[in-house]
Design a protein around this motif. Structure first.
Motif, PDB file in Angstrom:
ATOM      1  N   VAL B 104       0.838  -1.208   0.000  1.00  0.00           N
ATOM      2  CA  VAL B 104       0.000   0.000   0.000  1.00  0.00           C
ATOM      3  C   VAL B 104       0.872   1.257   0.000  1.00  0.00           C
ATOM      4  O   VAL B 104       0.677   2.177  -0.796  1.00  0.00           O
ATOM      5  CB  VAL B 104      -0.949  -0.012   1.216  1.00  0.00           C
ATOM      6  N   LEU B 105       1.863   1.245   0.895  1.00  0.00           N
ATOM      7  CA  LEU B 105       2.757   2.399   0.983  1.00  0.00           C
ATOM      8  C   LEU B 105       3.494   2.617  -0.344  1.00  0.00           C
ATOM      9  O   LEU B 105       3.587   3.740  -0.843  1.00  0.00           O
ATOM     10  CB  LEU B 105       3.767   2.159   2.108  1.00  0.00           C
ATOM     11  N   GLY B 106       3.995   1.527  -0.905  1.00  0.00           N
ATOM     12  CA  GLY B 106       4.710   1.629  -2.182  1.00  0.00           C
ATOM     13  C   GLY B 106       3.814   2.183  -3.269  1.00  0.00           C
ATOM     14  O   GLY B 106       4.232   3.028  -4.070  1.00  0.00           O
ATOM     15  N   PHE B 107       2.578   1.744  -3.281  1.00  0.00           N
ATOM     16  CA  PHE B 107       1.614   2.198  -4.295  1.00  0.00           C
ATOM     17  C   PHE B 107       1.363   3.698  -4.150  1.00  0.00           C
ATOM     18  O   PHE B 107       1.399   4.451  -5.128  1.00  0.00           O
ATOM     19  CB  PHE B 107       0.308   1.416  -4.110  1.00  0.00           C
ATOM     20  N   ILE B 108       1.148   4.127  -2.903  1.00  0.00           N
ATOM     21  CA  ILE B 108       0.870   5.549  -2.667  1.00  0.00           C
ATOM     22  C   ILE B 108       2.083   6.403  -3.054  1.00  0.00           C
ATOM     23  O   ILE B 108       1.965   7.393  -3.788  1.00  0.00           O
ATOM     24  CB  ILE B 108       0.513   5.783  -1.173  1.00  0.00           C
ATOM     25  N   ILE B 109       3.263   5.990  -2.576  1.00  0.00           N
ATOM     26  CA  ILE B 109       4.453   6.803  -2.858  1.00  0.00           C
ATOM     27  C   ILE B 109       4.726   6.847  -4.357  1.00  0.00           C
ATOM     28  O   ILE B 109       5.067   7.893  -4.911  1.00  0.00           O
ATOM     29  CB  ILE B 109       5.672   6.264  -2.092  1.00  0.00           C
ATOM     30  N   ALA B 110       4.544   5.699  -5.023  1.00  0.00           N
ATOM     31  CA  ALA B 110       4.786   5.668  -6.467  1.00  0.00           C
ATOM     32  C   ALA B 110       3.892   6.681  -7.168  1.00  0.00           C
ATOM     33  O   ALA B 110       4.328   7.372  -8.094  1.00  0.00           O
ATOM     34  CB  ALA B 110       4.543   4.267  -7.003  1.00  0.00           C
ATOM     35  N   HIS B 111       2.635   6.816  -6.704  1.00  0.00           N
ATOM     36  CA  HIS B 111       1.734   7.791  -7.317  1.00  0.00           C
ATOM     37  C   HIS B 111       2.216   9.216  -7.105  1.00  0.00           C
ATOM     38  O   HIS B 111       2.175  10.030  -8.013  1.00  0.00           O
ATOM     39  CB  HIS B 111       0.315   7.635  -6.768  1.00  0.00           C
ATOM     40  N   PHE B 112       2.670   9.494  -5.873  1.00  0.00           N
ATOM     41  CA  PHE B 112       3.160  10.852  -5.610  1.00  0.00           C
ATOM     42  C   PHE B 112       4.367  11.176  -6.481  1.00  0.00           C
ATOM     43  O   PHE B 112       4.478  12.267  -7.032  1.00  0.00           O
ATOM     44  CB  PHE B 112       3.505  11.023  -4.131  1.00  0.00           C
ATOM     45  N   VAL B 113       5.286  10.195  -6.588  1.00  0.00           N
ATOM     46  CA  VAL B 113       6.474  10.451  -7.405  1.00  0.00           C
ATOM     47  C   VAL B 113       6.060  10.632  -8.871  1.00  0.00           C
ATOM     48  O   VAL B 113       6.558  11.493  -9.576  1.00  0.00           O
ATOM     49  CB  VAL B 113       7.495   9.302  -7.259  1.00  0.00           C
ATOM     50  N   HIS B 114       5.100   9.821  -9.296  1.00  0.00           N
ATOM     51  CA  HIS B 114       4.640   9.887 -10.683  1.00  0.00           C
ATOM     52  C   HIS B 114       3.945  11.222 -10.973  1.00  0.00           C
ATOM     53  O   HIS B 114       3.988  11.719 -12.094  1.00  0.00           O
ATOM     54  CB  HIS B 114       3.679   8.725 -10.952  1.00  0.00           C
ATOM     55  N   ASN B 115       3.326  11.798  -9.950  1.00  0.00           N
ATOM     56  CA  ASN B 115       2.585  13.049 -10.090  1.00  0.00           C
ATOM     57  C   ASN B 115       3.470  14.249 -10.393  1.00  0.00           C
ATOM     58  O   ASN B 115       3.059  15.161 -11.093  1.00  0.00           O
ATOM     59  CB  ASN B 115       1.838  13.354  -8.776  1.00  0.00           C
ATOM     60  N   ILE B 116       4.656  14.260  -9.790  1.00  0.00           N
ATOM     61  CA  ILE B 116       5.486  15.464  -9.893  1.00  0.00           C
ATOM     62  C   ILE B 116       6.177  15.495 -11.256  1.00  0.00           C
ATOM     63  O   ILE B 116       6.300  14.457 -11.914  1.00  0.00           O
ATOM     64  CB  ILE B 116       6.508  15.540  -8.736  1.00  0.00           C
ATOM     65  N   PRO B 117       6.632  16.681 -11.697  1.00  0.00           N
ATOM     66  CA  PRO B 117       7.234  16.793 -13.025  1.00  0.00           C
ATOM     67  C   PRO B 117       8.427  15.850 -13.193  1.00  0.00           C
ATOM     68  O   PRO B 117       9.171  15.619 -12.230  1.00  0.00           O
ATOM     69  CB  PRO B 117       7.712  18.257 -13.070  1.00  0.00           C
ATOM     70  N   ALA B 118       8.579  15.336 -14.415  1.00  0.00           N
ATOM     71  CA  ALA B 118       9.585  14.308 -14.677  1.00  0.00           C
ATOM     72  C   ALA B 118      10.990  14.750 -14.273  1.00  0.00           C
ATOM     73  O   ALA B 118      11.817  13.925 -13.898  1.00  0.00           O
ATOM     74  CB  ALA B 118       9.561  13.930 -16.150  1.00  0.00           C
ATOM     75  N   LYS B 119      11.225  16.065 -14.306  1.00  0.00           N
ATOM     76  CA  LYS B 119      12.582  16.552 -14.048  1.00  0.00           C
ATOM     77  C   LYS B 119      13.019  16.239 -12.611  1.00  0.00           C
ATOM     78  O   LYS B 119      14.155  15.866 -12.367  1.00  0.00           O
ATOM     79  CB  LYS B 119      12.630  18.061 -14.291  1.00  0.00           C
ATOM     80  N   GLY B 120      12.105  16.407 -11.662  1.00  0.00           N
ATOM     81  CA  GLY B 120      12.484  16.219 -10.269  1.00  0.00           C
ATOM     82  C   GLY B 120      12.357  14.783  -9.790  1.00  0.00           C
ATOM     83  O   GLY B 120      12.758  14.464  -8.679  1.00  0.00           O
ATOM     84  N   GLN B 121      11.780  13.913 -10.636  1.00  0.00           N
ATOM     85  CA  GLN B 121      11.499  12.547 -10.178  1.00  0.00           C
ATOM     86  C   GLN B 121      12.746  11.774  -9.794  1.00  0.00           C
ATOM     87  O   GLN B 121      12.750  11.014  -8.834  1.00  0.00           O
ATOM     88  CB  GLN B 121      10.739  11.790 -11.264  1.00  0.00           C
ATOM     89  N   ARG B 122      13.815  11.993 -10.565  1.00  0.00           N
ATOM     90  CA  ARG B 122      15.031  11.220 -10.338  1.00  0.00           C
ATOM     91  C   ARG B 122      15.548  11.427  -8.902  1.00  0.00           C
ATOM     92  O   ARG B 122      15.915  10.475  -8.222  1.00  0.00           O
ATOM     93  CB  ARG B 122      16.083  11.667 -11.338  1.00  0.00           C
ATOM     94  N   LYS B 123      15.517  12.708  -8.477  1.00  0.00           N
ATOM     95  CA  LYS B 123      16.028  13.071  -7.163  1.00  0.00           C
ATOM     96  C   LYS B 123      15.217  12.370  -6.059  1.00  0.00           C
ATOM     97  O   LYS B 123      15.776  11.742  -5.156  1.00  0.00           O
ATOM     98  CB  LYS B 123      15.909  14.587  -7.031  1.00  0.00           C
TER      99      LYS B 123
END
Lengths: 303, 312
Positions: B104-123
């Motif tokens: 569940v936690l992984g799913f939620i966090i993955a969504h948040f990371v996916h939400n933000i602009p691609a540029k900052g995702q790597r960080k």
């Protein structure tokens, strides 16, 4: 967004777009908010390791704010880095990991090549077998292996228990199946025309492997190497079971068995040791993160 | 998977198609070469995985001094011990709770990371994967220190909120909570990264179509994201179930099974009996109880993988 909707768009539509982008802005803000919370949760233990490692034992036992260093000192680092025992653990870990990575690659790459391109009797079964082996945890095998090696020692006089090199035999059981599995995936993604052309040009199978497959699948190879390294560096159960003398121990077991003396926990040194033990995988990861992630996702998804 | 292996080399056949004997030799040699290339792997699996697995079965039927065959005596003995049932119970609680929370936690966090602009995702991805990269034995030490009975940094912080000192590893309930918490901390990033990869592979057009049809946020997740991610969710969960069920490092370092054997799971109890208590046969019997669970998970994973192989 606004420029695209400026002409001939009905006012209602404009409002809708505006609300959508407002929604998106809020979604973004909430995303960052929660990501910060999760980052704090995920980074607290490593940061706390760093904080504690910079404290003197007097400051650790003082009833001050544990989240802040008031008198930073490097005494824990100098203490550990000048201790022969600790350097021995680090050295053992480094030697074991380097050898295991080499052995793993020497076994896994040719095997993956044979399994992905050349068919032989039972090769399909073997590919499934490799995957199943990758699913068998070390916690299932440590007792029979311990007994096996003890018996070998009794019969042949070759002492395997309590020697660091026993780990060179044990770790490949964890690294080879995984690396073979992800290399099969990577090799399978190489177009067949490439090696067919090589064979027509008269290359031997070995040359096809070294001149074509290895260079083309280099990202996969790097991912597998990182994995073999991190697995052998982090392994805890096998060295705990198979090695006991302090000069044979590797980092994780060494820190836990020698720095914790009875009920006395020298937390400053333990945290420093833990941080230094975590450093090599973290440094490799910092530079090769993309390969690491590629390997992680390939391992469990690529059939 | 079969399609990976099933590639008879057409080029080689073409080259020697003139002479029949040559062709025969060539094919024969090719399979020999392939076999030789895979031989170290076969030997490794046979001597260090398959043989010990069967040896464990043999060991489990011996008495403590390993002189006498006792049949199922060890298992009978285990079934009569209260600790064994505690271990079964705790292993299941530990694995199931931890895996559900990790997923569940992984799913939620993955969504948040996916939400933000691609540029900052790597960080962010880099930061959030750190717990998975640190050797668990090392990070569990940090947790042990955070939970320390007298200088616990957590209790220090909680005291500001008026929450009394919590006996993190001293009380059975809290100790169970602690080992699960640490396991979630270590494992959630793995789910996060797998789910993130899955999210990236969902075509944007599907979301656009759903948005045009007026689907709200919840409907988009339920009818688009989840069905597209079903395979990865299933495989990651089963895979993690195996790893969590067979966990050793975290429990061993954090509580060593205590207090009063309340946090022992199969691996740590097998170690306690087999290596520390030097009753190798009984220890082997304990660890064998992991086999059925692992086998069921493995069957599901294999079925899933071969199903996907056929679709491709």
């Amino acid at each position: 967004m606004t420029t695209a909707t400026i002409d001939k768009a009905a006012p209602t539509r404009k409002v809708k777009y505006g609300s959508m982008s407002r929604d998106r802005a809020w979604a973004l803000r909430w995303s960052y908010f929660f990501l910060v919370i999760f980052a704090i949760f995920f980074l607290t233990p490593p940061v706390y390791m760093l904080i504690t490692s910079l404290k003197s034992s007097a400051e650790i036992s003082a009833a001050t704010n544990p989240w802040w260093v008031f008198h930073p000192t490097l005494e824990n680092y100098t203490g550990l880095l000048t201790s022969n025992q600790f350097l021995r653990f680090f050295w053992n870990s480094a030697i074991v990991s380097i050898f295991v990575v080499t052995i793993t690659m020497l076994i896994a790459v040719p095997a993956a090549f044979a399994l992905s391109r050349m068919r032989f009797w039972g090769s399909a079964t073997l590919a499934t077998g490799v995957f199943l082996t990758y699913l068998i945890p070390e916690t299932l095998l440590f007792i029979p292996l311990f007994k096996m090696f003890a018996v070998i020692g009794d019969w042949t006089g070759i002492q395997l228990i309590n020697r660091w090199y026993v780990l060179l035999i044990l770790y490949p059981t964890l690294t080879v199946p995984f690396c073979t599995w992800i290399m099969i995936g990577y090799f399978a993604s190489i177009p067949k025309e490439l090696d067919e052309a090589a064979i027509i040009d008269g290359a031997s199978w070995f040359q096809t492997l070294t001149r074509i497959f290895i260079p083309v699948a280099l990202p996969g190879l790097i991912a597998a190497t990182i994995f073999a390294f991190t697995v052998s560096w982090a392994q805890f159960l096998y060295p705990l079971v198979f090695t006991t003398s302090t000069d044979q121990l590797v980092m994780p077991v060494g820190i836990i068995t020698t720095l914790i003396k009875g009920d006395v926990f020298n937390w400053g040194q333990i945290m420093t040791g833990a941080l230094l033990g975590a450093a090599p995988p973290l440094i490799i990861y910092a530079f090769l993160m993309d390969y690491y992630i590629a390997g992680l996702t390939a391992g469990a998804t690529k059939g | 998977m079969a399609d990976v292996v099933l590639q008879p080399n057409r080029a080689a056949t073409k080259k020697t198609v003139g002479k029949r004997g040559g062709l025969h030799n060539m094919l024969k040699r090719k399979s020999t070469v392939a076999f030789l290339m895979a031989l170290p792997l076969i030997l490794l699996i046979a001597t260090l995985v398959v043989y010990p697995a069967f040896y464990a079965l043999h060991l489990a039927t011996l008495n403590k001094s390993m002189q006498r065959f006792v049949g199922l005596g060890n298992f009978e003995f285990l079934f009569k011990r209260e600790t064994f049932w505690l271990v079964v119970q705790q292993s299941c609680i530990f694995a199931i709770t931890a895996v559900i929370f990790k997923a569940v936690l992984g799913f939620i966090i993955a969504h948040f990371v996916h939400n933000i602009p691609a540029k900052g995702q790597r960080k962010w991805r880099g930061m959030l994967l750190v717990p998975w990269v640190i050797p668990p034995a090392m990070s569990t030490l940090a947790w042990l220190w955070l939970f320390d009975p007298s200088y616990s940094a957590f209790n220090y912080t909680l005291s500001f909120f008026g929450v009394g000192p919590i006996p993190w590893t001293g009380d059975a309930m809290w100790a169970r909570f602690s080992v699960i918490l640490v396991n979630i901390w270590v494992g959630a990033p793995f789910f996060m990264i797998m789910y993130l990869a899955a999210l990236k592979s969902v075509p944007d057009q599907l979301y656009e179509a759903a948005a045009i049809d007026g689907a709200n946020w919840w409907q988009r997740i339920w009818y688009v994201t989840l069905p597209m991610m079903r395979n990865i969710i299933a495989i990651t969960t089963l895979f993690s179930l195996i790893v969590t069920f067979a966990n050793f490092d975290i429990v061993r370092i954090l509580t060593a099974g205590g207090p009063l054997d309340r946090t022992h799971i199969f691996a740590t109890w097998a170690f306690r009996i087999g290596i520390e208590g030097s009753d190798i046969p009984l220890g082997a019997s304990v660890s064998l109880f992991m086999v059925p669970i692992l086998a069921i998970a493995a069957i599901f994973i294999l079925r899933d993988i071969s199903k996907r192989g056929n679709e491709a």
